[in-house]
Design an enzyme around this catalytic site. Structure first.
Site, mmCIF file in Angstrom:
data_model
loop_
_atom_site.group_PDB
_atom_site.id
_atom_site.type_symbol
_atom_site.label_atom_id
_atom_site.label_comp_id
_atom_site.label_asym_id
_atom_site.label_seq_id
_atom_site.Cartn_x
_atom_site.Cartn_y
_atom_site.Cartn_z
ATOM 1 C CG ASP A 26 -3.708 19.795 -10.175
ATOM 2 O OD1 ASP A 26 -4.544 20.276 -9.381
ATOM 3 O OD2 ASP A 26 -2.829 18.989 -9.816
ATOM 4 C CG HIS A 43 -11.968 26.145 -8.037
ATOM 5 N ND1 HIS A 43 -11.013 25.259 -8.497
ATOM 6 C CD2 HIS A 43 -12.283 25.725 -6.786
ATOM 7 C CE1 HIS A 43 -10.790 24.339 -7.569
ATOM 8 N NE2 HIS A 43 -11.523 24.615 -6.518
ATOM 9 C CG LEU A 137 -13.144 22.918 -29.902
ATOM 10 C CD1 LEU A 137 -11.829 22.213 -30.239
ATOM 11 C CD2 LEU A 137 -12.874 24.082 -28.937
HETATM 12 C C1 FPP Z 1 -7.906 21.238 -9.775
HETATM 13 O O1 FPP Z 1 -7.264 22.222 -9.005
HETATM 14 C C2 FPP Z 1 -9.058 21.822 -10.414
HETATM 15 C C3 FPP Z 1 -10.348 21.419 -10.255
HETATM 16 C C4 FPP Z 1 -10.739 20.296 -9.373
HETATM 17 C C5 FPP Z 1 -11.464 22.122 -10.902
HETATM 18 C C6 FPP Z 1 -11.206 22.651 -12.271
HETATM 19 C C7 FPP Z 1 -12.152 23.735 -12.541
HETATM 20 C C8 FPP Z 1 -11.902 24.833 -13.246
HETATM 21 C C9 FPP Z 1 -10.677 25.060 -14.004
HETATM 22 C C10 FPP Z 1 -12.943 25.885 -13.283
HETATM 23 C C11 FPP Z 1 -13.571 26.095 -14.592
HETATM 24 C C12 FPP Z 1 -14.256 24.905 -15.128
HETATM 25 C C13 FPP Z 1 -15.499 24.907 -15.610
HETATM 26 C C14 FPP Z 1 -15.960 23.724 -16.388
HETATM 27 C C15 FPP Z 1 -16.413 26.000 -15.415
HETATM 28 P P1 FPP Z 1 -7.128 22.010 -7.435
HETATM 29 O O2 FPP Z 1 -8.261 22.654 -6.770
HETATM 30 O O3 FPP Z 1 -6.988 20.539 -7.136
HETATM 31 O O4 FPP Z 1 -5.786 22.760 -7.154
HETATM 32 P P2 FPP Z 1 -4.683 22.370 -6.069
HETATM 33 O O5 FPP Z 1 -4.151 21.011 -6.446
HETATM 34 O O6 FPP Z 1 -3.663 23.432 -6.207
HETATM 35 O O7 FPP Z 1 -5.382 22.367 -4.733
#
Ligand code: FPP
Length: 257
Positions: A26, A43, A137
């Site tokens: 997150d 992201h 893994l």
């Molecule tokens: C939450 O942060 C994150 C996500 C919803 C997406 C997670 C994706 C990645 C880490 C990218 C790489 C993954 C793959 C599988 C290629 P948020 O957007 O909710 O952050 P915030 O709470 O600060 O808004």
């Protein structure tokens, strides 16, 4: 005198390594916002962190890593962000697959993939079939995943088996139920890490984390480092797991009071 920072990567070698680590990645959006960048850049930076953590798991000898990449609730985000995340997964698998395969990583997707864009499904199928026999893994990507839906899917499968006479009511127990979940051949996570400080589970692996150790950091996912990952493992190693009993052996105490 300046105090030397502990070398967690070295320290954890002396302790028990968690078999299965789960991560709620997150804070990508907040990371980008702090830098006046679009959320999508967060992201992308998160993808780099993921690469490093997968490598660290392999180096440390963790048997399974499960990451929460996209929840059944994330469809509520703007279409542009959803598309970006789907394309990022395609890009990630496209770029990383061969190296993951060379390192014997076995990829598994947890969640409902039937409704994903076709490019995504194609890339996922390629990754699953190429790595299916790998012995290293176990890397599980929860995508379009929701734990409540997973439990409901298991209940429906159970009900169908009962109706077909393949099962009797007295056959139903925790082991049988676990065998109907997406994670049927994985041990429950020993450690669940959540970045960006929120103290919630967000519909992630609700059944499997009953006795998982939780570890939350204020670090935003793109800032999360291998060093901090090792610190989480070290903290985990300092805890006493009792599984509801008085000692630390799972299964010795059947009464999970
Ligand atoms: C939450 O942060 C994150 C996500 C919803 C997406 C997670 C994706 C990645 C880490 C990218 C790489 C993954 C793959 C599988 C290629 P948020 O957007 O909710 O952050 P915030 O709470 O600060 O808004």
């Amino acid at each position: 005198m300046v105090k030397k920072k502990p070398d967690y990567a070295e320290l954890i070698k002396a302790g028990e390594i968690p078999q299965h680590v789960a991560i709620i990645m997150d804070g990508n959006g907040r990371w980008a916002k702090k830098r006046l960048m679009p959320r999508t850049m967060g992201h992308r930076a998160g993808m780099s962190t993921l690469k490093q953590i997968v490598k660290a798991c392999d180096d440390i000898g963790i048997k399974a890593l499960t990451v929460f990449a996209f929840s059944t609730e994330n469809w509520k985000r703007p279409g542009e962000e959803v598309n970006f995340l789907m394309n990022l997964l395609v890009e990630y698998l496209h770029k990383e697959l061969l190296e993951l395969h060379e390192n014997q990583v076995r990829i598994r997707m947890l969640g409902d993939h039937a409704t994903l864009p076709s490019e995504c499904r194609t890339e996922i199928e390629r990754a699953l079939s190429l790595t299916k026999d790998n012995q290293g893994l176990r890397f599980n990507i929860a995508l379009n995943y929701g734990a409540r839906r997973e439990v409901l899917d298991a209940v429906l499968a159970l009900s169908r088996k009962l109706q077909a006479g393949e099962l009797q009511e007295e056959d139903i127990n925790e082991t049988l139920f676990s065998s109907l979940l997406y994670t049927h051949d994985l041990p429950d996570p020993d450690l669940l890490i959540r970045t960006a400080g929120e103290m919630r589970i967000s519909n992630f692996m609700l059944w499997q984390i009953a006795y998982t150790e939780l570890w939350v950091t204020e670090s935003l996912w793109p800032d999360f480092t291998t060093d901090e990952f090792c610190k989480a493992i070290w903290d985990y190693q300092q805890r006493e797991r009792r599984f509801g009993g008085l000692n630390s052996s799972p299964g010795q105490d059947e009464d999970y009071a």
